[in-house]
Design a protein around this motif. Structure first.
Motif, mmCIF file in Angstrom:
data_model
loop_
_atom_site.group_PDB
_atom_site.id
_atom_site.type_symbol
_atom_site.label_atom_id
_atom_site.label_comp_id
_atom_site.label_asym_id
_atom_site.label_seq_id
_atom_site.Cartn_x
_atom_site.Cartn_y
_atom_site.Cartn_z
ATOM 1 N N GLN A 146 2.931 28.103 27.326
ATOM 2 C CA GLN A 146 4.208 27.936 28.014
ATOM 3 C C GLN A 146 4.579 26.469 28.198
ATOM 4 N N SER A 147 3.577 25.608 28.346
ATOM 5 C CA SER A 147 3.877 24.183 28.528
ATOM 6 C C SER A 147 4.473 23.567 27.268
ATOM 7 N N MET A 148 4.300 24.257 26.130
ATOM 8 C CA MET A 148 4.786 23.724 24.851
ATOM 9 C C MET A 148 5.895 24.580 24.247
ATOM 10 N N GLU A 149 6.402 25.558 24.985
ATOM 11 C CA GLU A 149 7.417 26.471 24.454
ATOM 12 C C GLU A 149 8.618 25.749 23.860
ATOM 13 N N ARG A 150 9.114 24.770 24.572
ATOM 14 C CA ARG A 150 10.352 24.103 24.146
ATOM 15 C C ARG A 150 10.139 23.204 22.929
ATOM 16 N N ASP A 151 9.116 22.359 22.984
ATOM 17 C CA ASP A 151 8.928 21.361 21.934
ATOM 18 C C ASP A 151 7.841 21.714 20.927
ATOM 19 N N GLY A 152 7.104 22.770 21.164
ATOM 20 C CA GLY A 152 5.979 23.097 20.289
ATOM 21 C C GLY A 152 4.827 22.144 20.546
ATOM 22 N N GLY A 153 3.748 22.348 19.823
ATOM 23 C CA GLY A 153 2.594 21.476 19.994
ATOM 24 C C GLY A 153 1.318 22.171 19.566
ATOM 25 N N THR A 154 0.212 21.569 19.925
ATOM 26 C CA THR A 154 -1.094 22.083 19.538
ATOM 27 C C THR A 154 -1.888 22.479 20.770
ATOM 28 N N LEU A 155 -2.476 23.662 20.692
ATOM 29 C CA LEU A 155 -3.379 24.139 21.727
ATOM 30 C C LEU A 155 -4.775 24.092 21.127
ATOM 31 N N GLU A 156 -5.634 23.267 21.707
ATOM 32 C CA GLU A 156 -6.998 23.115 21.210
ATOM 33 C C GLU A 156 -7.959 23.840 22.134
ATOM 34 N N LEU A 157 -8.734 24.739 21.534
ATOM 35 C CA LEU A 157 -9.723 25.513 22.270
ATOM 36 C C LEU A 157 -11.102 25.114 21.790
ATOM 37 N N ALA A 158 -12.044 25.041 22.703
ATOM 38 C CA ALA A 158 -13.407 24.681 22.319
ATOM 39 C C ALA A 158 -14.393 25.356 23.261
ATOM 40 N N ALA A 159 -15.583 25.577 22.737
ATOM 41 C CA ALA A 159 -16.683 26.110 23.538
ATOM 42 C C ALA A 159 -17.943 25.361 23.145
ATOM 43 N N ARG A 160 -18.776 25.070 24.142
ATOM 44 C CA ARG A 160 -20.040 24.377 23.881
ATOM 45 C C ARG A 160 -20.980 24.623 25.052
ATOM 46 N N VAL A 161 -22.238 24.359 24.829
ATOM 47 C CA VAL A 161 -23.211 24.401 25.911
ATOM 48 C C VAL A 161 -23.413 22.965 26.377
ATOM 49 N N ALA A 162 -23.425 22.786 27.685
ATOM 50 C CA ALA A 162 -23.607 21.451 28.251
ATOM 51 C C ALA A 162 -24.624 21.520 29.375
ATOM 52 N N GLU A 163 -25.401 20.474 29.476
ATOM 53 C CA GLU A 163 -26.303 20.331 30.618
ATOM 54 C C GLU A 163 -25.489 19.783 31.772
ATOM 55 N N ALA A 164 -25.522 20.462 32.871
ATOM 56 C CA ALA A 164 -24.868 19.971 34.079
ATOM 57 C C ALA A 164 -25.938 19.312 34.938
ATOM 58 N N SER A 165 -25.628 19.125 36.177
ATOM 59 C CA SER A 165 -26.600 18.504 37.071
ATOM 60 C C SER A 165 -27.828 19.402 37.201
ATOM 61 N N ALA A 166 -28.901 18.851 37.709
ATOM 62 C CA ALA A 166 -30.144 19.611 37.870
ATOM 63 C C ALA A 166 -29.934 20.841 38.756
ATOM 64 N N GLU A 167 -29.032 20.737 39.737
ATOM 65 C CA GLU A 167 -28.757 21.870 40.614
ATOM 66 C C GLU A 167 -28.036 22.991 39.869
ATOM 67 N N GLU A 168 -27.196 22.634 38.913
ATOM 68 C CA GLU A 168 -26.401 23.632 38.209
ATOM 69 C C GLU A 168 -27.112 24.232 37.010
ATOM 70 N N GLY A 169 -27.857 23.447 36.285
ATOM 71 C CA GLY A 169 -28.482 23.935 35.062
ATOM 72 C C GLY A 169 -27.494 23.983 33.914
ATOM 73 N N PRO A 170 -27.923 24.521 32.768
ATOM 74 C CA PRO A 170 -27.038 24.546 31.588
ATOM 75 C C PRO A 170 -25.826 25.452 31.815
ATOM 76 N N ARG A 171 -24.731 25.060 31.220
ATOM 77 C CA ARG A 171 -23.461 25.766 31.379
ATOM 78 C C ARG A 171 -22.790 25.966 30.032
ATOM 79 N N LEU A 172 -22.032 27.053 29.928
ATOM 80 C CA LEU A 172 -21.117 27.222 28.813
ATOM 81 C C LEU A 172 -19.794 26.625 29.266
ATOM 82 N N VAL A 173 -19.251 25.733 28.464
ATOM 83 C CA VAL A 173 -17.995 25.077 28.809
ATOM 84 C C VAL A 173 -16.912 25.575 27.858
ATOM 85 N N LEU A 174 -15.846 26.102 28.432
ATOM 86 C CA LEU A 174 -14.672 26.521 27.671
ATOM 87 C C LEU A 174 -13.563 25.526 27.970
ATOM 88 N N SER A 175 -12.997 24.913 26.916
ATOM 89 C CA SER A 175 -11.945 23.908 27.094
ATOM 90 C C SER A 175 -10.631 24.413 26.508
#
Length: 176
Positions: free
Chosen positions: A76-105
């Motif tokens: 919706q943010s690009m409805e008028r002018d068009g554009g690119t939507l970039e999606l990504a997924a990766r595993v990332a180490e977070a802080s020691a309290e959090e542990g590994p995470r799946l990150v969706l961007s």
């Protein structure tokens, strides 16, 4: 009716049914469901969604709702002018309290987020859309936090657009 349903949905407690979820497939499937969305034809989707990433303990229906909201907002943010939507997924180490995470961007090429709005984006009833209720991003935050994760929003570095990231734990949250 939709407005009343939104109020009711936000007010009721979330009941999670946790199972291992392939979040990458969930993002792909949700994107396919959005094919009929107005303005989608003007948006190019670039996806870095590799197979083989770890599954996350999640309620697939609720997680899909959060992903749907972020995809739709980006489009919706690009409805008028068009554009690119970039999606990504990766595993990332977070802080020691959090542990590994799946990150969706989710990165869009829209106008970005007004700096004054960034601190309020996830507040219930806050909206910058005409006729918006202000529950979409509040629900995204609530869903992600109920899964023991977190969600972040910022403007893209060096260009137009916004980026939203969901950080999901690879182990079930202690409260579930």
């Amino acid at each position: 009716a939709a407005l009343i349903n939104s109020f009711l949905a936000f007010g009721r407690p979330l009941s999670l049914t946790i199972a291992p979820v392939d979040a990458v497939s969930l993002v792909r499937d949700t994107l396919a469901d959005l094919d009929e969305t107005a303005g989608h034809a003007r948006v190019v989707v670039k996806a870095d969604l590799p197979d083989g990433l770890p599954r996350v303990p999640a309620d697939a229906s609720l997680l899909k709702s959060a992903v749907w909201n972020l995809l739709q907002n980006g489009i919706q943010s690009m409805e008028r002018d068009g554009g690119t939507l970039e999606l990504a997924a990766r595993v990332a180490e977070a802080s020691a309290e959090e542990g590994p995470r799946l990150v969706l961007s989710f990165e869009d090429g829209g106008p970005g987020i007004d700096a004054g709005h960034l601190p309020r984006l996830f507040e219930p009833w806050f909206s910058t859309k005409e006729g918006g209720v202000g529950l979409g991003l509040a629900m995204v935050k609530r869903i992600v936090e109920e899964h023991g994760g977190r969600v972040e929003a910022a403007n893209r570095e060096g260009g137009r657009g916004a980026v939203f990231r969901i950080w999901l734990p690879l182990a079930p949250p202690a409260s579930v």
